[in-house]
Design an enzyme around this catalytic site. Structure first.
Site, PDB file in Angstrom:
ATOM      1  N   SER A 177       0.811  -1.205   0.000  1.00 49.45           N
ATOM      2  CA  SER A 177       0.000   0.000   0.000  1.00 49.45           C
ATOM      3  C   SER A 177       0.858   1.276   0.000  1.00 49.45           C
ATOM      4  O   SER A 177       1.710   1.443  -0.871  1.00 49.45           O
ATOM      5  CB  SER A 177      -0.947  -0.036   1.206  1.00 49.45           C
ATOM      6  OG  SER A 177      -1.896   1.002   1.158  1.00 49.45           O
ATOM      7  N   ASP A 390      -9.712  -4.086  -5.759  1.00 46.59           N
ATOM      8  CA  ASP A 390      -9.150  -3.023  -4.918  1.00 46.59           C
ATOM      9  C   ASP A 390      -9.442  -1.678  -5.565  1.00 46.59           C
ATOM     10  O   ASP A 390      -8.995  -1.405  -6.681  1.00 46.59           O
ATOM     11  CB  ASP A 390      -7.645  -3.251  -4.775  1.00 46.59           C
ATOM     12  CG  ASP A 390      -6.928  -2.133  -4.032  1.00 46.59           C
ATOM     13  OD1 ASP A 390      -7.596  -1.217  -3.513  1.00 46.59           O
ATOM     14  OD2 ASP A 390      -5.684  -2.184  -3.972  1.00 46.59           O
ATOM     15  N   HIS A 459      -7.617  -4.704  -1.499  1.00 44.83           N
ATOM     16  CA  HIS A 459      -6.401  -3.986  -1.135  1.00 44.83           C
ATOM     17  C   HIS A 459      -5.593  -4.850  -0.170  1.00 44.83           C
ATOM     18  O   HIS A 459      -6.151  -5.430   0.762  1.00 44.83           O
ATOM     19  CB  HIS A 459      -6.780  -2.657  -0.477  1.00 44.83           C
ATOM     20  CG  HIS A 459      -5.651  -1.701  -0.365  1.00 44.83           C
ATOM     21  ND1 HIS A 459      -4.983  -1.206  -1.466  1.00 44.83           N
ATOM     22  CD2 HIS A 459      -5.064  -1.137   0.718  1.00 44.83           C
ATOM     23  CE1 HIS A 459      -4.038  -0.379  -1.062  1.00 44.83           C
ATOM     24  NE2 HIS A 459      -4.058  -0.321   0.255  1.00 44.83           N
TER      25      HIS A 459
END
Length: 482
Positions: A177, A390, A459
Protein backbone atom coordinates in the site's frame (compact mmCIF):
# COMPACT_ATOMS: atom_id res chain seq x y z
CA UNK A 1 36.80 9.45 50.37
CA UNK A 2 35.47 5.91 50.00
CA UNK A 3 31.86 7.11 49.82
CA UNK A 4 32.85 9.71 47.21
CA UNK A 5 34.49 7.03 45.04
CA UNK A 6 31.47 4.78 45.44
CA UNK A 7 29.20 7.62 44.37
CA UNK A 8 31.29 8.30 41.24
CA UNK A 9 31.34 4.59 40.35
CA UNK A 10 27.58 4.37 40.84
CA UNK A 11 27.07 7.42 38.62
CA UNK A 12 29.29 5.97 35.86
CA UNK A 13 27.48 2.64 36.10
CA UNK A 14 24.12 4.40 35.77
CA UNK A 15 25.31 6.28 32.68
CA UNK A 16 26.51 3.03 31.14
CA UNK A 17 23.17 1.36 31.81
CA UNK A 18 21.24 4.27 30.32
CA UNK A 19 23.44 4.44 27.24
CA UNK A 20 23.30 0.68 26.70
CA UNK A 21 19.51 0.83 26.61
CA UNK A 22 19.75 2.96 23.47
CA UNK A 23 22.16 0.64 21.70
CA UNK A 24 20.94 -1.72 19.00
CA UNK A 25 20.06 -4.97 20.74
CA UNK A 26 18.13 -8.09 19.84
CA UNK A 27 16.75 -11.16 21.56
CA UNK A 28 15.63 -14.64 20.50
CA UNK A 29 11.94 -15.29 21.18
CA UNK A 30 11.08 -18.94 21.79
CA UNK A 31 7.39 -18.59 22.68
CA UNK A 32 4.57 -16.07 22.54
CA UNK A 33 1.44 -15.61 24.65
CA UNK A 34 -1.49 -17.13 22.82
CA UNK A 35 0.57 -19.77 21.01
CA UNK A 36 0.67 -23.27 22.47
CA UNK A 37 4.22 -24.55 22.90
CA UNK A 38 7.46 -23.33 21.38
CA UNK A 39 7.41 -21.44 18.11
CA UNK A 40 8.15 -23.71 15.12
CA UNK A 41 10.52 -21.16 13.58
CA UNK A 42 13.48 -19.02 14.65
CA UNK A 43 12.15 -15.65 15.77
CA UNK A 44 13.96 -12.55 16.98
CA UNK A 45 12.95 -9.05 18.03
CA UNK A 46 15.11 -6.04 18.61
CA UNK A 47 15.86 -2.36 18.30
CA UNK A 48 18.12 -0.62 15.81
CA UNK A 49 19.12 2.97 16.56
CA UNK A 50 18.99 5.42 13.65
CA UNK A 51 19.94 8.88 14.88
CA UNK A 52 17.36 9.68 17.59
CA UNK A 53 14.94 6.93 16.55
CA UNK A 54 14.69 3.46 18.04
CA UNK A 55 13.27 1.22 15.31
CA UNK A 56 11.65 -1.98 16.58
CA UNK A 57 11.65 -5.04 14.34
CA UNK A 58 10.50 -8.66 14.18
CA UNK A 59 12.78 -11.08 12.35
CA UNK A 60 11.82 -14.56 11.19
CA UNK A 61 14.59 -16.74 9.84
CA UNK A 62 13.81 -18.69 6.68
CA UNK A 63 12.42 -22.15 7.31
CA UNK A 64 14.15 -23.29 4.13
CA UNK A 65 17.86 -22.58 3.72
CA UNK A 66 18.61 -19.39 5.69
CA UNK A 67 22.27 -19.39 4.66
CA UNK A 68 21.30 -18.94 1.01
CA UNK A 69 17.69 -17.74 0.98
CA UNK A 70 17.05 -14.03 0.42
CA UNK A 71 16.52 -11.54 3.23
CA UNK A 72 13.38 -9.44 2.75
CA UNK A 73 12.85 -6.11 4.51
CA UNK A 74 9.07 -5.68 4.60
CA UNK A 75 7.37 -2.31 5.07
CA UNK A 76 3.68 -1.88 5.76
CA UNK A 77 1.47 0.96 4.61
CA UNK A 78 -0.57 3.59 6.35
CA UNK A 79 1.77 5.30 6.81
CA UNK A 80 1.85 4.10 10.39
CA UNK A 81 1.06 0.37 10.32
CA UNK A 82 3.15 -1.91 12.50
CA UNK A 83 5.29 -4.72 11.18
CA UNK A 84 2.88 -7.00 13.01
CA UNK A 85 0.32 -6.15 10.33
CA UNK A 86 2.43 -7.96 7.75
CA UNK A 87 3.47 -10.61 10.27
CA UNK A 88 -0.08 -11.67 11.23
CA UNK A 89 -2.28 -10.75 8.28
CA UNK A 90 -0.18 -10.88 5.14
CA UNK A 91 3.01 -12.90 4.75
CA UNK A 92 4.13 -14.02 8.23
CA UNK A 93 4.09 -17.42 9.96
CA UNK A 94 1.35 -16.77 12.55
CA UNK A 95 -2.30 -15.72 12.43
CA UNK A 96 -5.09 -15.20 14.93
CA UNK A 97 -7.71 -17.85 15.58
CA UNK A 98 -10.81 -15.78 14.88
CA UNK A 99 -13.28 -18.68 14.68
CA UNK A 100 -13.14 -19.45 18.40
CA UNK A 101 -12.53 -15.99 19.84
CA UNK A 102 -14.85 -15.02 22.70
CA UNK A 103 -12.72 -12.40 24.44
CA UNK A 104 -9.51 -12.12 26.43
CA UNK A 105 -6.07 -12.96 25.06
CA UNK A 106 -6.39 -13.98 21.39
CA UNK A 107 -4.90 -17.34 20.46
CA UNK A 108 -2.40 -17.81 17.65
CA UNK A 109 -2.09 -20.44 14.94
CA UNK A 110 0.67 -21.38 12.53
CA UNK A 111 0.11 -20.06 8.99
CA UNK A 112 1.32 -22.65 6.45
CA UNK A 113 1.30 -20.18 3.52
CA UNK A 114 4.05 -18.06 5.03
CA UNK A 115 6.70 -16.40 2.90
CA UNK A 116 9.25 -17.36 5.55
CA UNK A 117 9.25 -20.85 4.05
CA UNK A 118 11.55 -19.48 1.38
CA UNK A 119 12.89 -16.16 2.72
CA UNK A 120 14.13 -14.60 5.95
CA UNK A 121 11.94 -11.59 6.68
CA UNK A 122 12.46 -8.42 8.72
CA UNK A 123 9.09 -6.90 9.66
CA UNK A 124 9.75 -3.28 10.63
CA UNK A 125 7.66 -0.96 12.80
CA UNK A 126 8.01 2.07 10.55
CA UNK A 127 7.97 5.00 10.19
CA UNK A 128 8.74 6.26 13.68
CA UNK A 129 5.58 6.14 15.77
CA UNK A 130 4.38 2.90 14.19
CA UNK A 131 4.07 -0.11 16.48
CA UNK A 132 6.77 -0.10 19.15
CA UNK A 133 9.22 2.22 17.39
CA UNK A 134 9.78 5.53 19.14
CA UNK A 135 11.89 8.68 19.17
CA UNK A 136 14.15 10.02 21.90
CA UNK A 137 13.60 13.67 20.96
CA UNK A 138 10.56 15.70 19.99
CA UNK A 139 12.03 16.61 16.60
CA UNK A 140 12.72 12.98 15.69
CA UNK A 141 9.01 12.09 15.78
CA UNK A 142 8.57 14.04 12.53
CA UNK A 143 9.46 12.46 9.18
CA UNK A 144 8.65 12.49 5.47
CA UNK A 145 8.52 10.09 2.53
CA UNK A 146 12.11 10.74 1.52
CA UNK A 147 13.33 11.08 5.11
CA UNK A 148 11.79 7.75 6.07
CA UNK A 149 13.41 6.01 3.07
CA UNK A 150 16.81 7.33 4.15
CA UNK A 151 16.21 6.05 7.68
CA UNK A 152 15.28 2.58 6.35
CA UNK A 153 18.55 2.49 4.41
CA UNK A 154 20.47 3.23 7.60
CA UNK A 155 18.39 0.70 9.52
CA UNK A 156 19.07 -2.09 7.03
CA UNK A 157 22.83 -1.47 6.98
CA UNK A 158 22.96 -1.50 10.78
CA UNK A 159 20.87 -4.67 10.89
CA UNK A 160 23.18 -6.45 8.43
CA UNK A 161 26.20 -5.21 10.38
CA UNK A 162 24.75 -6.86 13.49
CA UNK A 163 23.86 -10.07 11.63
CA UNK A 164 27.05 -11.00 9.75
CA UNK A 165 25.65 -14.45 8.93
CA UNK A 166 23.36 -12.70 6.44
CA UNK A 167 25.91 -10.20 5.09
CA UNK A 168 26.23 -11.93 1.70
CA UNK A 169 22.61 -13.03 1.26
CA UNK A 170 20.62 -11.50 -1.58
CA UNK A 171 18.40 -8.72 -0.26
CA UNK A 172 14.91 -7.77 -1.40
CA UNK A 173 12.77 -4.95 -0.13
CA UNK A 174 9.00 -5.27 0.00
CA UNK A 175 6.06 -2.97 0.60
CA UNK A 176 2.32 -2.87 0.93
CA UNK A 177 0.00 0.00 0.00
CA UNK A 178 1.34 3.46 1.01
CA UNK A 179 4.88 2.14 1.54
CA UNK A 180 5.01 1.64 -2.21
CA UNK A 181 5.91 5.33 -2.33
CA UNK A 182 8.91 4.76 -0.05
CA UNK A 183 10.23 1.62 -1.73
CA UNK A 184 11.75 2.92 -5.00
CA UNK A 185 13.22 5.85 -3.06
CA UNK A 186 14.78 3.37 -0.64
CA UNK A 187 16.11 1.26 -3.52
CA UNK A 188 17.76 4.32 -5.05
CA UNK A 189 19.24 5.30 -1.65
CA UNK A 190 20.67 1.78 -1.21
CA UNK A 191 22.23 1.82 -4.67
CA UNK A 192 23.66 5.31 -4.18
CA UNK A 193 25.14 4.36 -0.81
CA UNK A 194 26.66 1.17 -2.24
CA UNK A 195 28.27 3.16 -5.06
CA UNK A 196 29.61 5.66 -2.51
CA UNK A 197 31.34 2.82 -0.65
CA UNK A 198 29.13 2.88 2.44
CA UNK A 199 29.51 -0.37 4.37
CA UNK A 200 28.23 -2.93 4.82
CA UNK A 201 27.27 -3.40 1.20
CA UNK A 202 23.63 -4.36 0.67
CA UNK A 203 23.29 -6.93 -2.10
CA UNK A 204 20.00 -5.58 -3.34
CA UNK A 205 18.41 -7.86 -5.92
CA UNK A 206 14.87 -6.60 -6.23
CA UNK A 207 11.58 -5.26 -4.92
CA UNK A 208 8.18 -6.75 -4.13
CA UNK A 209 5.34 -4.23 -4.30
CA UNK A 210 1.80 -5.06 -3.20
CA UNK A 211 -0.89 -2.63 -4.41
CA UNK A 212 1.76 0.11 -4.32
CA UNK A 213 0.88 3.77 -3.88
CA UNK A 214 2.96 5.30 -6.67
CA UNK A 215 1.33 8.34 -8.27
CA UNK A 216 -1.55 10.16 -6.60
CA UNK A 217 -3.00 11.71 -9.77
CA UNK A 218 -2.89 8.48 -11.77
CA UNK A 219 -4.58 6.60 -8.94
CA UNK A 220 -7.30 9.25 -8.55
CA UNK A 221 -8.06 9.29 -12.27
CA UNK A 222 -8.12 5.50 -12.43
CA UNK A 223 -10.82 5.16 -9.77
CA UNK A 224 -13.53 6.56 -12.04
CA UNK A 225 -12.57 4.14 -14.82
CA UNK A 226 -12.41 1.29 -12.30
CA UNK A 227 -15.86 2.10 -10.88
CA UNK A 228 -17.31 2.00 -14.38
CA UNK A 229 -15.63 -1.33 -15.18
CA UNK A 230 -16.99 -2.79 -11.95
CA UNK A 231 -20.54 -1.65 -12.85
CA UNK A 232 -20.65 0.64 -9.82
CA UNK A 233 -21.61 3.60 -11.99
CA UNK A 234 -23.67 3.68 -15.18
CA UNK A 235 -22.43 4.24 -18.70
CA UNK A 236 -24.20 7.60 -18.70
CA UNK A 237 -22.50 8.71 -15.45
CA UNK A 238 -19.09 7.65 -16.75
CA UNK A 239 -19.53 9.35 -20.12
CA UNK A 240 -20.77 12.53 -18.44
CA UNK A 241 -17.69 12.68 -16.21
CA UNK A 242 -15.30 11.74 -19.01
CA UNK A 243 -16.72 14.44 -21.29
CA UNK A 244 -17.16 17.26 -18.76
CA UNK A 245 -13.83 16.60 -17.01
CA UNK A 246 -11.93 15.77 -20.21
CA UNK A 247 -10.63 12.60 -18.55
CA UNK A 248 -8.98 14.58 -15.71
CA UNK A 249 -10.73 13.93 -12.39
CA UNK A 250 -8.07 15.55 -10.22
CA UNK A 251 -8.31 19.21 -11.20
CA UNK A 252 -12.01 19.99 -11.61
CA UNK A 253 -12.23 23.23 -13.56
CA UNK A 254 -15.88 23.31 -14.59
CA UNK A 255 -19.19 23.14 -12.78
CA UNK A 256 -20.32 20.29 -15.03
CA UNK A 257 -17.25 18.26 -14.06
CA UNK A 258 -17.79 18.91 -10.37
CA UNK A 259 -21.44 17.89 -10.68
CA UNK A 260 -20.56 14.67 -12.52
CA UNK A 261 -17.94 13.67 -9.95
CA UNK A 262 -20.32 14.50 -7.09
CA UNK A 263 -22.89 12.10 -8.55
CA UNK A 264 -20.24 9.36 -8.82
CA UNK A 265 -19.06 9.98 -5.25
CA UNK A 266 -22.60 9.62 -3.91
CA UNK A 267 -23.13 6.44 -5.92
CA UNK A 268 -20.08 4.63 -4.51
CA UNK A 269 -20.14 6.16 -1.00
CA UNK A 270 -21.37 2.95 0.66
CA UNK A 271 -19.04 0.64 -1.27
CA UNK A 272 -16.02 -0.89 0.47
CA UNK A 273 -13.09 0.63 -1.40
CA UNK A 274 -10.68 -1.95 0.01
CA UNK A 275 -12.65 -4.72 -1.67
CA UNK A 276 -15.73 -3.88 -3.69
CA UNK A 277 -17.25 -7.34 -3.07
CA UNK A 278 -17.04 -7.04 0.72
CA UNK A 279 -19.37 -5.31 3.21
CA UNK A 280 -18.36 -1.75 4.04
CA UNK A 281 -16.80 -1.92 7.52
CA UNK A 282 -15.51 0.74 9.89
CA UNK A 283 -11.79 1.50 9.74
CA UNK A 284 -10.20 0.68 13.08
CA UNK A 285 -7.65 3.26 14.19
CA UNK A 286 -6.68 5.35 17.20
CA UNK A 287 -8.12 8.78 17.78
CA UNK A 288 -5.58 11.45 17.01
CA UNK A 289 -5.78 13.19 20.39
CA UNK A 290 -5.27 9.89 22.22
CA UNK A 291 -2.08 9.08 20.35
CA UNK A 292 -0.69 12.60 20.72
CA UNK A 293 -1.35 12.30 24.44
CA UNK A 294 0.54 9.01 24.50
CA UNK A 295 3.51 10.72 22.85
CA UNK A 296 3.50 13.37 25.55
CA UNK A 297 3.49 10.58 28.13
CA UNK A 298 6.22 8.58 26.43
CA UNK A 299 7.84 7.36 29.59
CA UNK A 300 4.64 6.41 31.40
CA UNK A 301 4.04 2.76 32.19
CA UNK A 302 2.30 0.65 29.52
CA UNK A 303 -1.29 -0.37 30.22
CA UNK A 304 -1.58 -3.49 32.34
CA UNK A 305 -5.07 -4.52 31.28
CA UNK A 306 -5.95 -5.50 27.71
CA UNK A 307 -8.30 -3.63 25.44
CA UNK A 308 -11.84 -4.97 25.48
CA UNK A 309 -14.08 -5.61 22.51
CA UNK A 310 -17.73 -4.63 22.19
CA UNK A 311 -19.87 -7.64 23.03
CA UNK A 312 -21.46 -7.60 19.58
CA UNK A 313 -18.11 -8.02 17.86
CA UNK A 314 -17.64 -11.49 19.36
CA UNK A 315 -20.85 -12.85 17.88
CA UNK A 316 -20.44 -15.31 15.04
CA UNK A 317 -22.54 -13.28 12.61
CA UNK A 318 -20.05 -10.40 12.81
CA UNK A 319 -17.07 -12.47 11.68
CA UNK A 320 -17.71 -11.74 8.00
CA UNK A 321 -16.24 -8.26 8.42
CA UNK A 322 -12.72 -8.19 6.98
CA UNK A 323 -11.68 -5.66 9.62
CA UNK A 324 -12.58 -7.81 12.61
CA UNK A 325 -9.24 -9.66 12.89
CA UNK A 326 -7.48 -6.28 13.02
CA UNK A 327 -8.96 -5.72 16.48
CA UNK A 328 -7.24 -8.83 17.77
CA UNK A 329 -3.76 -7.44 17.11
CA UNK A 330 -4.62 -4.33 19.15
CA UNK A 331 -5.86 -6.53 21.99
CA UNK A 332 -2.91 -8.93 21.80
CA UNK A 333 -0.26 -6.22 21.44
CA UNK A 334 -1.40 -4.38 24.58
CA UNK A 335 -1.08 -7.33 26.95
CA UNK A 336 1.83 -6.70 29.28
CA UNK A 337 2.91 -10.33 28.94
CA UNK A 338 3.04 -9.98 25.16
CA UNK A 339 5.24 -6.89 25.35
CA UNK A 340 7.52 -8.66 27.82
CA UNK A 341 7.81 -11.67 25.50
CA UNK A 342 8.64 -9.36 22.59
CA UNK A 343 11.21 -7.48 24.75
CA UNK A 344 9.52 -4.11 24.26
CA UNK A 345 11.20 -1.46 26.40
CA UNK A 346 8.78 -0.60 29.22
CA UNK A 347 7.22 2.84 29.04
CA UNK A 348 8.38 3.70 25.52
CA UNK A 349 4.94 3.21 23.93
CA UNK A 350 1.87 3.77 26.05
CA UNK A 351 -0.55 1.92 23.79
CA UNK A 352 -0.01 -0.31 20.78
CA UNK A 353 -2.08 0.13 17.64
CA UNK A 354 -1.95 -2.04 14.54
CA UNK A 355 -2.02 1.19 12.54
CA UNK A 356 -1.28 4.58 14.05
CA UNK A 357 -2.83 7.12 11.68
CA UNK A 358 -1.86 10.15 13.77
CA UNK A 359 1.84 10.26 12.97
CA UNK A 360 3.74 13.48 12.57
CA UNK A 361 4.32 12.57 8.93
CA UNK A 362 4.64 14.97 6.00
CA UNK A 363 3.96 13.77 2.46
CA UNK A 364 6.76 15.20 0.32
CA UNK A 365 6.40 12.85 -2.66
CA UNK A 366 3.23 12.19 -4.63
CA UNK A 367 4.91 10.65 -7.68
CA UNK A 368 7.47 7.81 -7.51
CA UNK A 369 7.33 6.94 -11.22
CA UNK A 370 10.55 8.87 -11.91
CA UNK A 371 12.35 6.73 -9.30
CA UNK A 372 11.03 3.59 -10.98
CA UNK A 373 12.19 4.91 -14.33
CA UNK A 374 15.72 5.47 -13.00
CA UNK A 375 15.80 1.96 -11.56
CA UNK A 376 15.09 0.28 -14.92
CA UNK A 377 18.82 0.48 -15.71
CA UNK A 378 19.91 -1.27 -12.51
CA UNK A 379 19.15 -4.93 -13.27
CA UNK A 380 16.71 -5.21 -10.38
CA UNK A 381 13.94 -7.81 -10.32
CA UNK A 382 10.44 -6.50 -9.53
CA UNK A 383 7.22 -8.23 -8.59
CA UNK A 384 4.23 -5.88 -8.65
CA UNK A 385 0.80 -7.28 -7.81
CA UNK A 386 -2.71 -6.07 -7.16
CA UNK A 387 -6.11 -7.36 -6.11
CA UNK A 388 -8.65 -7.10 -8.92
CA UNK A 389 -11.35 -5.65 -6.61
CA UNK A 390 -9.15 -3.02 -4.92
CA UNK A 391 -10.47 0.52 -5.39
CA UNK A 392 -7.89 2.13 -3.06
CA UNK A 393 -5.06 1.55 -5.55
CA UNK A 394 -6.92 0.25 -8.62
CA UNK A 395 -5.12 -2.31 -10.74
CA UNK A 396 -5.60 -0.16 -13.87
CA UNK A 397 -3.62 2.66 -12.24
CA UNK A 398 -0.67 0.32 -11.70
CA UNK A 399 -0.92 -1.04 -15.21
CA UNK A 400 -0.87 2.52 -16.56
CA UNK A 401 2.26 3.76 -14.77
CA UNK A 402 4.11 0.57 -15.69
CA UNK A 403 3.53 1.37 -19.37
CA UNK A 404 5.19 4.78 -18.87
CA UNK A 405 8.51 3.06 -18.00
CA UNK A 406 9.04 2.20 -21.71
CA UNK A 407 10.05 -1.39 -21.03
CA UNK A 408 10.15 -4.24 -23.52
CA UNK A 409 7.16 -6.55 -23.29
CA UNK A 410 8.54 -10.04 -22.70
CA UNK A 411 5.37 -12.03 -21.96
CA UNK A 412 1.97 -10.62 -22.84
CA UNK A 413 -1.22 -10.80 -20.76
CA UNK A 414 -2.09 -14.36 -19.79
CA UNK A 415 -3.71 -16.24 -16.89
CA UNK A 416 -1.65 -17.84 -14.15
CA UNK A 417 -2.86 -20.81 -12.14
CA UNK A 418 -2.99 -22.27 -8.65
CA UNK A 419 -4.36 -25.80 -8.16
CA UNK A 420 -5.51 -25.87 -11.75
CA UNK A 421 -7.64 -22.73 -11.38
CA UNK A 422 -7.02 -19.23 -12.70
CA UNK A 423 -5.53 -17.23 -9.81
CA UNK A 424 -5.10 -14.02 -11.78
CA UNK A 425 -3.43 -12.57 -14.84
CA UNK A 426 0.17 -11.64 -15.47
CA UNK A 427 2.46 -9.77 -17.83
CA UNK A 428 6.26 -9.49 -17.80
CA UNK A 429 8.58 -6.72 -18.96
CA UNK A 430 12.38 -6.55 -19.34
CA UNK A 431 15.16 -4.04 -19.92
CA UNK A 432 18.78 -5.26 -20.13
CA UNK A 433 18.63 -7.52 -17.07
CA UNK A 434 15.89 -5.55 -15.33
CA UNK A 435 12.74 -7.64 -15.03
CA UNK A 436 9.28 -6.51 -13.93
CA UNK A 437 6.57 -9.11 -13.38
CA UNK A 438 3.08 -7.74 -12.92
CA UNK A 439 0.22 -9.90 -11.66
CA UNK A 440 -3.38 -9.53 -10.61
CA UNK A 441 -5.01 -11.67 -7.94
CA UNK A 442 -8.59 -12.53 -8.83
CA UNK A 443 -11.74 -13.30 -6.91
CA UNK A 444 -12.56 -16.94 -6.24
CA UNK A 445 -14.72 -18.95 -3.85
CA UNK A 446 -13.42 -19.34 -0.32
CA UNK A 447 -13.50 -22.51 1.74
CA UNK A 448 -12.70 -20.89 5.10
CA UNK A 449 -15.56 -20.67 7.59
CA UNK A 450 -14.10 -17.40 8.84
CA UNK A 451 -14.69 -15.63 5.56
CA UNK A 452 -17.55 -14.90 3.22
CA UNK A 453 -18.49 -17.57 0.70
CA UNK A 454 -17.12 -15.52 -2.17
CA UNK A 455 -14.46 -12.91 -1.83
CA UNK A 456 -12.52 -10.72 -4.17
CA UNK A 457 -8.86 -9.98 -3.85
CA UNK A 458 -8.92 -6.50 -2.41
CA UNK A 459 -6.40 -3.99 -1.14
CA UNK A 460 -3.42 -5.89 0.33
CA UNK A 461 -4.37 -9.03 -1.62
CA UNK A 462 -2.31 -11.35 0.58
CA UNK A 463 -4.91 -10.69 3.29
CA UNK A 464 -7.55 -12.23 1.03
CA UNK A 465 -5.67 -14.90 -0.97
CA UNK A 466 -2.72 -16.09 1.07
CA UNK A 467 -2.16 -19.33 -0.81
CA UNK A 468 -2.33 -17.74 -4.24
CA UNK A 469 -0.03 -14.87 -3.25
CA UNK A 470 2.46 -17.22 -1.58
CA UNK A 471 2.58 -19.48 -4.65
CA UNK A 472 3.14 -16.41 -6.82
CA UNK A 473 5.97 -15.13 -4.62
CA UNK A 474 7.59 -18.57 -4.36
CA UNK A 475 7.69 -18.99 -8.13
CA UNK A 476 8.93 -15.46 -8.75
CA UNK A 477 11.68 -15.44 -6.10
CA UNK A 478 13.08 -18.66 -7.60
CA UNK A 479 12.94 -17.26 -11.14
CA UNK A 480 10.13 -19.55 -12.26
CA UNK A 481 7.40 -18.13 -14.52
CA UNK A 482 4.08 -17.54 -12.82
Amino acid sequence: MGSEASSVCLHVLLLLLLSSSALSVHWPVKSLPGYSGDLPFNFETGYISVDDIEFFYYFVESEGNPAADPVLLYLNGGPGCSGLNGFFYQIGPLKFNISDYTGGLPTLMYEPETWTKTASIIFLDAPVGAGFSYANTTAAWTTTDTGAASQYNDFLRSWIDEHPNFSTNPVYIGSDSYAGMNLPILAQDIINSNEAGVEPIIYLKGMVLSCPHTNTDIETNSKVVFAHRMALISDAMYLSAKTSCNGDYVDTTTAACTESLSAITQCIAEISVTSTLDPDCTFLSPKEDEEKASRRSLRESPIKSPLSLPSSITKKQDFYCHNFPYLLSDVWGNYEGVQEALHVRPGTVKMFFRCNVSLSYTVDTDDAVAYHKNLTDTGLQLLVFSGDHDMVIPHNSIEYWITTLDLTLDTDWRPWFVDGQVAGYTRRYTNDGYRLTYATIKARKQSSLASSDFSGAGHSPHEYKRKEVFDMFHRWIHYYPL
